[in-house]
Write a protein that holds these residues in place. Structure first.
Motif, PDB file in Angstrom:
ATOM      1  N   ALA A 133       0.839  -1.208   0.000  1.00 42.47           N
ATOM      2  CA  ALA A 133       0.000   0.000   0.000  1.00 42.47           C
ATOM      3  C   ALA A 133       0.874   1.258   0.000  1.00 42.47           C
ATOM      4  O   ALA A 133       0.570   2.244  -0.691  1.00 42.47           O
ATOM      5  CB  ALA A 133      -0.940   0.001   1.207  1.00 42.47           C
ATOM      6  N   LEU A 134       1.959   1.219   0.764  1.00 45.79           N
ATOM      7  CA  LEU A 134       2.869   2.371   0.792  1.00 45.79           C
ATOM      8  C   LEU A 134       3.546   2.544  -0.575  1.00 45.79           C
ATOM      9  O   LEU A 134       3.669   3.662  -1.082  1.00 45.79           O
ATOM     10  CB  LEU A 134       3.922   2.202   1.893  1.00 45.79           C
ATOM     11  N   ALA A 135       3.946   1.420  -1.166  1.00 48.91           N
ATOM     12  CA  ALA A 135       4.628   1.484  -2.463  1.00 48.91           C
ATOM     13  C   ALA A 135       3.699   2.010  -3.552  1.00 48.91           C
ATOM     14  O   ALA A 135       4.062   2.914  -4.312  1.00 48.91           O
ATOM     15  CB  ALA A 135       5.171   0.108  -2.843  1.00 48.91           C
ATOM     16  N   SER A 136       2.472   1.488  -3.609  1.00 48.73           N
ATOM     17  CA  SER A 136       1.570   1.883  -4.704  1.00 48.73           C
ATOM     18  C   SER A 136       1.074   3.320  -4.534  1.00 48.73           C
ATOM     19  O   SER A 136       0.794   4.003  -5.516  1.00 48.73           O
ATOM     20  CB  SER A 136       0.392   0.916  -4.820  1.00 48.73           C
ATOM     21  N   SER A 137       0.983   3.783  -3.297  1.00 46.85           N
ATOM     22  CA  SER A 137       0.471   5.142  -3.065  1.00 46.85           C
ATOM     23  C   SER A 137       1.593   6.177  -3.007  1.00 46.85           C
ATOM     24  O   SER A 137       1.357   7.369  -3.188  1.00 46.85           O
ATOM     25  CB  SER A 137      -0.303   5.190  -1.749  1.00 46.85           C
ATOM     26  N   GLY A 138       2.779   5.727  -2.698  1.00 49.72           N
ATOM     27  CA  GLY A 138       3.895   6.652  -2.511  1.00 49.72           C
ATOM     28  C   GLY A 138       3.815   7.423  -1.198  1.00 49.72           C
ATOM     29  O   GLY A 138       4.565   8.370  -0.975  1.00 49.72           O
ATOM     30  N   LEU A 139       2.903   7.017  -0.306  1.00 49.11           N
ATOM     31  CA  LEU A 139       2.767   7.717   0.982  1.00 49.11           C
ATOM     32  C   LEU A 139       3.999   7.466   1.852  1.00 49.11           C
ATOM     33  O   LEU A 139       4.493   6.340   1.928  1.00 49.11           O
ATOM     34  CB  LEU A 139       1.506   7.222   1.716  1.00 49.11           C
ATOM     35  N   ARG A 140       4.464   8.523   2.513  1.00 50.88           N
ATOM     36  CA  ARG A 140       5.579   8.358   3.451  1.00 50.88           C
ATOM     37  C   ARG A 140       5.127   7.464   4.608  1.00 50.88           C
ATOM     38  O   ARG A 140       4.061   7.694   5.173  1.00 50.88           O
ATOM     39  CB  ARG A 140       6.004   9.712   4.031  1.00 50.88           C
ATOM     40  N   PRO A 141       5.937   6.464   4.973  1.00 48.71           N
ATOM     41  CA  PRO A 141       5.538   5.532   6.043  1.00 48.71           C
ATOM     42  C   PRO A 141       5.182   6.231   7.354  1.00 48.71           C
ATOM     43  O   PRO A 141       4.303   5.771   8.072  1.00 48.71           O
ATOM     44  CB  PRO A 141       6.779   4.654   6.221  1.00 48.71           C
ATOM     45  N   ASP A 142       5.851   7.349   7.636  1.00 48.49           N
ATOM     46  CA  ASP A 142       5.561   8.017   8.911  1.00 48.49           C
ATOM     47  C   ASP A 142       4.211   8.753   8.889  1.00 48.49           C
ATOM     48  O   ASP A 142       3.801   9.337   9.878  1.00 48.49           O
ATOM     49  CB  ASP A 142       6.693   8.978   9.302  1.00 48.49           C
TER      50      ASP A 142
END
Ligand code: C2E
Ligand code: MG
Ligand code: MG
Ligand code: MG
Length: 284
Positions: A133-142
């Motif tokens: 989900a983080l990879a596909s969205s590009g959202l910063r993990p923090d």
């Protein structure tokens, strides 16, 4: 009265039970295809930082619009999804939706909290699902917080490795509905967690009962003395908010501040909403 205890009322009671069971069976069947039919969506409820008078983040909450029954509460359909195992698919989808939506907000410091079910965590797939989900969205993990209920965290010690792995990524872990497992408080202290979400039960009689007030204050102090951020859930009344502010409390979530809302409405409110109106003036 006597009429309610007669055979007619027993039959009505049986009928009602059967109807409720029938509805549950229907929902269980229909839920399997709800995602594919586009009947599920995520809504977002702001968590307000009283120090900054602005939202710190949002909690993502699932909604199901059933073609026949209308809006079905997650309190009704999440348990069904947990029973059938469908919750793993729903949870994976929720993560992607929430991370994608949050990544597109103009407010690029806002976090999103996603509820993760016990069953999903125990499936061993949560770490992979979060990573994708983080990879596909590009959202910063923090900017991602995972909300896990207290009972799961306390019962299932072997999930600690997965929680550690998630924290290594920079994702934060919140204990949801905190305050319902006091007997295991000692174990809670050793868990890798970042946030406590205090159950709204602690707001009961806050205005009228000094002992309830002490209890609430103690929970808030406990959280901060453990170095955790504490969020008070379910703030509905101005008086509750005022008392929390008087206690020096910082993070609140509740209908008084904002209801869960569609992404489009969230975008609008983040752009021009005055978040101070529900707040007590600090110079009063
Ligand atoms: P929760 O995670 O504790 O979420 C907070 C619930 O409190 C939400 O109910 C929210 O709408 C409600 N709430 C917020 N402010 C107030 C308030 O001021 N007063 C009151 N009375 N309630 C308030 P909702 O959306 O009906 O969700 C119920 C529960 O269903 C959630 O409790 C969570 O356990 C579960 N849930 C919802 N969405 C998801 C999801 O995407 N995945 C999973 N696994 N569970 C979910
Ligand atoms: Mg939650
Ligand atoms: Mg909660
Ligand atoms: Mg709850």
């Amino acid at each position: 009265g006597a009429r309610e205890t007669g055979p007619g009322s027993v039959r009505r009671y049986d009928d009602a039970l059967r109807a409720a069971q029938g509805r549950r069976d229907q929902l269980r069947t229909d839920l399997a295809g709800a995602l594919a039919r586009g009947e599920l969506r995520m809504v977002y409820q702001p968590v307000v930082d009283l120090a900054l008078h602005a939202p710190a983040g949002v909690e993502a909450l699932m909604r199901w619009q059933h073609p026949e029954f209308g809006a079905v509460s997650p309190a009704d359909f999440i348990p069904l999804a947990e029973e059938s195992g469908l919750i793993v698919d729903l949870g994976r989808w929720a993560l992607v939706q929430a991370c994608t939506a949050t990544g597109q907000l103009a407010a690029d410091e806002l976090y999103v909290a996603v509820n993760v079910s016990a069953r999903h965590v125990l499936s061993g797939q949560v770490v992979d699902d979060v990573v994708s989900a983080l990879a596909s969205s590009g959202l910063r993990p923090d900017r991602l917080v995972l909300e896990i209920t207290e009972s799961v965290l306390l019962d299932e010690l072997h999930i600690t490795d997965d929680l550690e792995a998630l924290r290594q990524l920079g994702v934060r872990i919140a204990v949801d509905d905190f305050g319902t497992g006091w007997s295991s408080l000692a174990r809670l202290v050793s868990l890798p967690i970042d946030v406590l979400k205090m159950d709204r039960a602690f707001l009961t009689d806050l205005e009228t009962d000094p002992q309830r007030r002490s209890l609430c204050r103690s929970v808030l102090q406990l959280g901060s003395s453990l170095g955790l951020a504490v969020i008070v859930e379910g703030v509905e009344r101005t008086a509750e908010l005022q008392l929390l502010q008087d206690m020096g409390h910082r993070f609140v979530q509740g209908f008084l501040l904002a209801r869960p809302m569609e992404l489009a409405q969230l975008t609008d409110r983040l752009a021009d909403h005055d978040w101070t109106t529900a707040l007590v003036r600090s110079d009063r």
